[in-house]
Motif scaffolding. Structure first.
Motif, PDB file in Angstrom:
ATOM      1  N   ALA A 138       5.482  -4.838  25.278  1.00 33.04           N
ATOM      2  CA  ALA A 138       4.647  -5.883  25.915  1.00 33.04           C
ATOM      3  C   ALA A 138       3.162  -5.896  25.410  1.00 33.04           C
ATOM      4  CB  ALA A 138       4.695  -5.571  27.732  1.00 33.04           C
ATOM      5  N   LYS A 139       2.439  -4.585  25.381  1.00 41.30           N
ATOM      6  CA  LYS A 139       1.102  -4.591  24.809  1.00 41.30           C
ATOM      7  C   LYS A 139       1.030  -5.098  23.360  1.00 41.30           C
ATOM      8  CE  LYS A 139      -0.806  -1.938  28.277  1.00 41.30           C
ATOM      9  NZ  LYS A 139      -1.424  -0.323  28.644  1.00 41.30           N
ATOM     10  N   ALA A 140       2.030  -4.629  22.505  1.00 38.03           N
ATOM     11  CA  ALA A 140       1.871  -4.785  21.056  1.00 38.03           C
ATOM     12  C   ALA A 140       2.013  -6.215  20.859  1.00 38.03           C
ATOM     13  CB  ALA A 140       2.849  -4.024  20.255  1.00 38.03           C
ATOM     14  N   PHE A 141       2.863  -7.019  21.561  1.00 37.64           N
ATOM     15  CA  PHE A 141       3.473  -8.351  21.360  1.00 37.64           C
ATOM     16  C   PHE A 141       3.088  -9.551  22.403  1.00 37.64           C
ATOM     17  CE2 PHE A 141       6.204  -5.821  18.727  1.00 37.64           C
ATOM     18  CZ  PHE A 141       5.897  -6.379  17.197  1.00 37.64           C
ATOM     19  N   GLY A 142       1.905  -9.162  23.030  1.00 37.66           N
ATOM     20  CA  GLY A 142       1.205 -10.297  23.849  1.00 37.66           C
ATOM     21  C   GLY A 142       1.869 -10.445  25.063  1.00 37.66           C
ATOM     22  N   LEU A 143       2.708  -9.642  25.576  1.00 30.67           N
ATOM     23  CA  LEU A 143       3.440  -9.941  26.752  1.00 30.67           C
ATOM     24  C   LEU A 143       2.909  -9.234  27.959  1.00 30.67           C
ATOM     25  CD1 LEU A 143       7.126  -9.739  25.396  1.00 30.67           C
ATOM     26  CD2 LEU A 143       6.073 -11.910  26.070  1.00 30.67           C
ATOM     27  N   TRP A 144       1.916  -8.629  27.757  1.00 29.22           N
ATOM     28  CA  TRP A 144       1.521  -7.605  28.922  1.00 29.22           C
ATOM     29  C   TRP A 144       0.158  -8.557  29.685  1.00 29.22           C
ATOM     30  CZ3 TRP A 144       2.126  -3.175  31.531  1.00 29.22           C
ATOM     31  CH2 TRP A 144       1.137  -2.778  32.326  1.00 29.22           C
ATOM     32  N   PRO A 145       0.010  -8.363  30.874  1.00 27.05           N
ATOM     33  CA  PRO A 145       0.728  -7.670  31.818  1.00 27.05           C
ATOM     34  C   PRO A 145       2.003  -8.507  32.506  1.00 27.05           C
ATOM     35  CG  PRO A 145      -1.203  -8.768  32.950  1.00 27.05           C
ATOM     36  CD  PRO A 145      -1.038  -9.152  31.420  1.00 27.05           C
ATOM     37  N   ARG A 146       2.354  -9.676  31.952  1.00 22.50           N
ATOM     38  CA  ARG A 146       3.553 -10.363  32.607  1.00 22.50           C
ATOM     39  C   ARG A 146       4.723  -9.465  32.583  1.00 22.50           C
ATOM     40  NH1 ARG A 146       5.860 -16.343  30.419  1.00 22.50           N
ATOM     41  NH2 ARG A 146       7.860 -16.051  31.913  1.00 22.50           N
ATOM     42  N   LYS A 147       4.807  -8.620  31.451  1.00 22.59           N
ATOM     43  CA  LYS A 147       6.198  -7.880  31.258  1.00 22.59           C
ATOM     44  C   LYS A 147       5.594  -6.536  30.854  1.00 22.59           C
ATOM     45  CE  LYS A 147       9.064 -11.587  30.954  1.00 22.59           C
ATOM     46  NZ  LYS A 147      10.280 -11.779  32.020  1.00 22.59           N
ATOM     47  N   GLY A 148       6.570  -5.587  31.139  1.00 24.03           N
ATOM     48  CA  GLY A 148       6.461  -4.347  30.383  1.00 24.03           C
ATOM     49  C   GLY A 148       5.750  -3.313  31.503  1.00 24.03           C
ATOM     50  N   GLY A 149       5.768  -3.760  32.604  1.00 21.78           N
ATOM     51  CA  GLY A 149       5.022  -2.880  33.801  1.00 21.78           C
ATOM     52  C   GLY A 149       5.348  -3.306  34.917  1.00 21.78           C
ATOM     53  N   ILE A 150       5.110  -2.639  36.057  1.00 25.32           N
ATOM     54  CA  ILE A 150       5.309  -3.371  37.507  1.00 25.32           C
ATOM     55  C   ILE A 150       3.832  -3.623  38.115  1.00 25.32           C
ATOM     56  CG2 ILE A 150       6.278  -2.941  39.888  1.00 25.32           C
ATOM     57  CD1 ILE A 150       8.270  -1.021  38.356  1.00 25.32           C
ATOM     58  N   VAL A 151       3.386  -4.951  37.807  1.00 25.48           N
ATOM     59  CA  VAL A 151       1.958  -5.106  37.809  1.00 25.48           C
ATOM     60  C   VAL A 151       1.836  -6.429  39.132  1.00 25.48           C
ATOM     61  CG1 VAL A 151      -0.139  -5.840  36.831  1.00 25.48           C
ATOM     62  CG2 VAL A 151       1.517  -4.530  35.641  1.00 25.48           C
ATOM     63  N   PRO A 152       1.137  -6.235  40.168  1.00 27.11           N
ATOM     64  CA  PRO A 152       1.005  -7.716  40.785  1.00 27.11           C
ATOM     65  C   PRO A 152       0.732  -8.802  40.119  1.00 27.11           C
ATOM     66  CG  PRO A 152       0.105  -5.837  41.966  1.00 27.11           C
ATOM     67  CD  PRO A 152       0.375  -5.376  40.506  1.00 27.11           C
ATOM     68  N   GLY A 153       1.605  -9.919  40.306  1.00 29.02           N
ATOM     69  CA  GLY A 153       1.382 -11.051  39.480  1.00 29.02           C
ATOM     70  C   GLY A 153       2.402 -11.364  38.252  1.00 29.02           C
ATOM     71  N   GLY A 154       2.724  -9.938  37.749  1.00 26.89           N
ATOM     72  CA  GLY A 154       3.688 -10.008  36.521  1.00 26.89           C
ATOM     73  C   GLY A 154       4.991 -10.288  37.247  1.00 26.89           C
ATOM     74  N   ASP A 155       5.750 -10.458  36.110  1.00 29.85           N
ATOM     75  CA  ASP A 155       7.430 -10.606  36.578  1.00 29.85           C
ATOM     76  C   ASP A 155       7.972  -9.674  37.395  1.00 29.85           C
ATOM     77  OD1 ASP A 155       6.840 -13.426  35.353  1.00 29.85           O
ATOM     78  OD2 ASP A 155       8.139 -12.960  33.697  1.00 29.85           O
ATOM     79  N   ALA A 156       8.812  -9.939  38.074  1.00 27.08           N
ATOM     80  CA  ALA A 156       9.777  -9.079  38.775  1.00 27.08           C
ATOM     81  C   ALA A 156      10.997  -8.546  37.803  1.00 27.08           C
ATOM     82  CB  ALA A 156      10.170  -9.472  40.119  1.00 27.08           C
ATOM     83  N   ASP A 157      10.511  -7.800  36.971  1.00 27.50           N
ATOM     84  CA  ASP A 157      11.610  -7.335  36.139  1.00 27.50           C
ATOM     85  C   ASP A 157      11.637  -5.771  36.320  1.00 27.50           C
ATOM     86  OD1 ASP A 157      11.463  -9.713  34.892  1.00 27.50           O
ATOM     87  OD2 ASP A 157      10.873  -9.394  32.842  1.00 27.50           O
ATOM     88  N   PHE A 158      12.768  -5.339  36.889  1.00 31.21           N
ATOM     89  CA  PHE A 158      13.058  -3.960  37.221  1.00 31.21           C
ATOM     90  C   PHE A 158      14.524  -3.407  36.810  1.00 31.21           C
ATOM     91  CE2 PHE A 158      11.105  -5.990  40.720  1.00 31.21           C
ATOM     92  CZ  PHE A 158       9.765  -5.696  40.739  1.00 31.21           C
ATOM     93  N   VAL A 159      14.460  -2.340  36.577  1.00 30.50           N
ATOM     94  CA  VAL A 159      15.737  -1.267  36.433  1.00 30.50           C
ATOM     95  C   VAL A 159      15.823  -0.485  37.474  1.00 30.50           C
ATOM     96  CG1 VAL A 159      17.120  -0.102  34.787  1.00 30.50           C
ATOM     97  CG2 VAL A 159      15.998  -1.983  34.003  1.00 30.50           C
ATOM     98  N   LEU A 160      16.770  -0.242  38.278  1.00 30.21           N
ATOM     99  CA  LEU A 160      17.294   0.793  38.991  1.00 30.21           C
ATOM    100  C   LEU A 160      17.991   1.803  38.365  1.00 30.21           C
ATOM    101  CD1 LEU A 160      15.953  -1.114  41.177  1.00 30.21           C
ATOM    102  CD2 LEU A 160      17.975  -0.636  42.928  1.00 30.21           C
TER     103      LEU A 160
END
Ligand code: URP
Ligand code: ZN
Ligand code: ZN
Length: 465
Positions: A377-399
């Motif tokens: 996410a960081k290397a390709f301009g997607l952070w912080p929307r993707k690649g972490g669990i960040v308030p305001g970011g997309d709700a993308d998770f894996v259980l």
């Protein structure tokens, strides 16, 4: 549930980020993360997903997929739907695919062609790298507009007749991309070495796939890696090296970084878990493993693991390039150089990396999250929307069930490839549920993910990892 329908919380789980692991709950609404708190904090949420006994990981990002791609006289078995379903089954929620510029085309035409493939079919969120095959001045003049429009990464091949860029093209593109705020990725192999060796082998009747790795030796990758780094230095450009296959090439990158060069490097899951032994003694069966660079000896692989943990290699991708057995046979039975190059793997990155990395102690849990989600996410301009669990970011998770034991096999592959190069391999650790923008897209089944739900991810900037 579908995105935006309702608020929900993931409760009772253990949150695993690149920065640490802790018991925690996550509240989401309208497809976004609202808050991350201590375990129990959101227990009164009216809608809950119970993650007891499970890890909650950020959705994975595979920055190297080839879906619906014509290559070496056939087309990949997977498109944006089947490839995306395979991604979800493996805990990957976003991917970046390669839009090829074909002869005579502008870069805008290249991305328009790839959007047409994704339109109405993509299930996972996707970005596009542009494969530049003509880096003449007129084409390179389009680069600033491409970066502004969300295509900030460009790939160049140093090998493959018809695709390869000359060193002068590489220099021109490095300069143009850098001044526009973009970055060039390089496929580093020495074209003349493989061309010469392939023609010698074919001429003397050595036409089987076992000759493929011998035609693309480690020296070929090392020379091209060194040259690409040198050209980037001359152009004062940051550089990204795709699918590093050997410890020796990775050591060249390490050395360059030690001297202060701005370089990000990716390896592919296949290089971490398969070795060149698969090419020997299996007749045409070895064609399943034909990819470039080829699989390497065990010592090279062991070095890759060390350099993945120490930060030299920052990203693991799949280089998912699936071809059916029928296509491999039809095209390559009489000549290994005609076998379409590539291996499937988008479903397998995380299970294999967990099983053979985290489980064996070669990779920390934090590093697992970093190389499969946060760094991409960081290397390709997607952070912080993707690649972490960040308030305001997309709700993308894996259980993720760290103790799940099972065998990989074609019957569980969502890919349309009709075999699995990991058939029968026992793994520990696997996906229980994948959530993309608040929607459950896989829970043993991905049917809820409607074709066309995947969104384009424009990327106008990049950070360094
Ligand atoms: O064998 C591979 N890696 N596939 C071809 C496309 C690429 O990324 O080089
Ligand atoms: Zn490549
Ligand atoms: Zn590739």
């Amino acid at each position: 549930m579908t995105e935006g329908d309702w608020d929900f919380a993931i409760v009772n789980g253990t949150v695993a980020l690149d920065s640490g692991v802790f018991p925690g709950d996550i509240r989401c609404a309208h497809g976004k993360v609202v808050a991350l708190g201590e375990r129990g904090m959101f227990r009164r949420s009216p809608r809950r997903i119970n993650a007891e006994g499970l890890l909650v990981l950020p959705g994975g990002i595979d920055v190297h997929t080839h879906f619906d791609e014509p290559f070496m006289n056939c087309v990949t078995a997977d498109d944006f739907e089947s490839g995306g379903r395979a991604a979800f089954a493996g805990g990957i929620t976003s991917h970046i695919d390669f839009a090829y510029q074909y002869p005579g085309e502008s870069l805008h035409q290249a991305v328009a062609n790839w959007h047409a493939k994704a339109e109405g079919r993509a299930v996972a969120d996707y970005g596009l790298h542009i494969v530049v095959t003509d880096a003449s001045q007129g084409v390179v003049d389009e680069v600033p507009a491409m970066v502004r429009e969300g295509y900030s990464s460009f790939k160049v091949f140093m090998t493959y007749e018809g695709l390869r860029a000359a060193d002068s093209d590489l220099l021109r593109l490095f300069k143009a991309a850098t001044s526009a705020g973009g970055r060039v990725s390089v496929h580093a192999e020495h074209a003349d070495i493989s061309a010469l060796l392939c023609s010698e082998f074919i001429a003397r009747g050595d036409v089987g796939p076992r000759w493929h790795p011998i035609s693309r030796p480690v020296e070929s990758e090392c020379e091209a890696t060194f040259r690409a780094l040198a050209l980037a230095r001359v152009a004062n450009a940051p550089i990204y090296i795709v699918h590093v296959s050997s410890g020796q090439a990775a050591d060249i990158i390490r050395e360059a970084r030690t001297r202060g060069q701005s370089v990000v490097a990716e390896t592919s899951i296949a290089y971490l878990v398969l070795t060149e032994e698969v090419y020997q003694g299996h007749g045409f069966e070895a064609a399943k493993y034909v990819c470039s660079p080829p699989l390497r000896p065990l010592a090279e692989q062991e070095r890759l693991w060390q350099l993945l943990q120490d930060g030299t290699l920052q990203i693991v991708g799949s280089d998912h390039d699936s071809f059916t057995w029928a296509d491999r046979r039809k095209l390559g039975a009489a000549d290994f150089t005609k076998i379409p190059n590539g291996i499937e793997g988008v479903q397998h990155i995380r299970p294999l990396l967990w099983s053979e990395g985290v489980q064996t102690g070669r990779l920390s849990l934090e590093r697992f999250v970093a190389v499969t989600a946060t760094n991409p996410a960081k290397a390709f301009g997607l952070w912080p929307r993707k690649g972490g669990i960040v308030p305001g970011g997309d709700a993308d998770f894996v259980l993720w069930d760290p103790a799940k034991r099972y065998r990989l096999g074609v019957q569980d592959c969502q890919s349309h490839c009709d075999y699995c190069v990991y058939e029968g391999r026992e793994v520990t650790g696997g996906v229980v549920m994948t959530v993309s923008r608040g929607e459950v897209v896989f829970d043993g089944d991905s049917r809820a993910a409607v074709p066309g739900r995947g969104r384009f991810l424009p990327r106008t900037r990049a950070e360094w990892v």
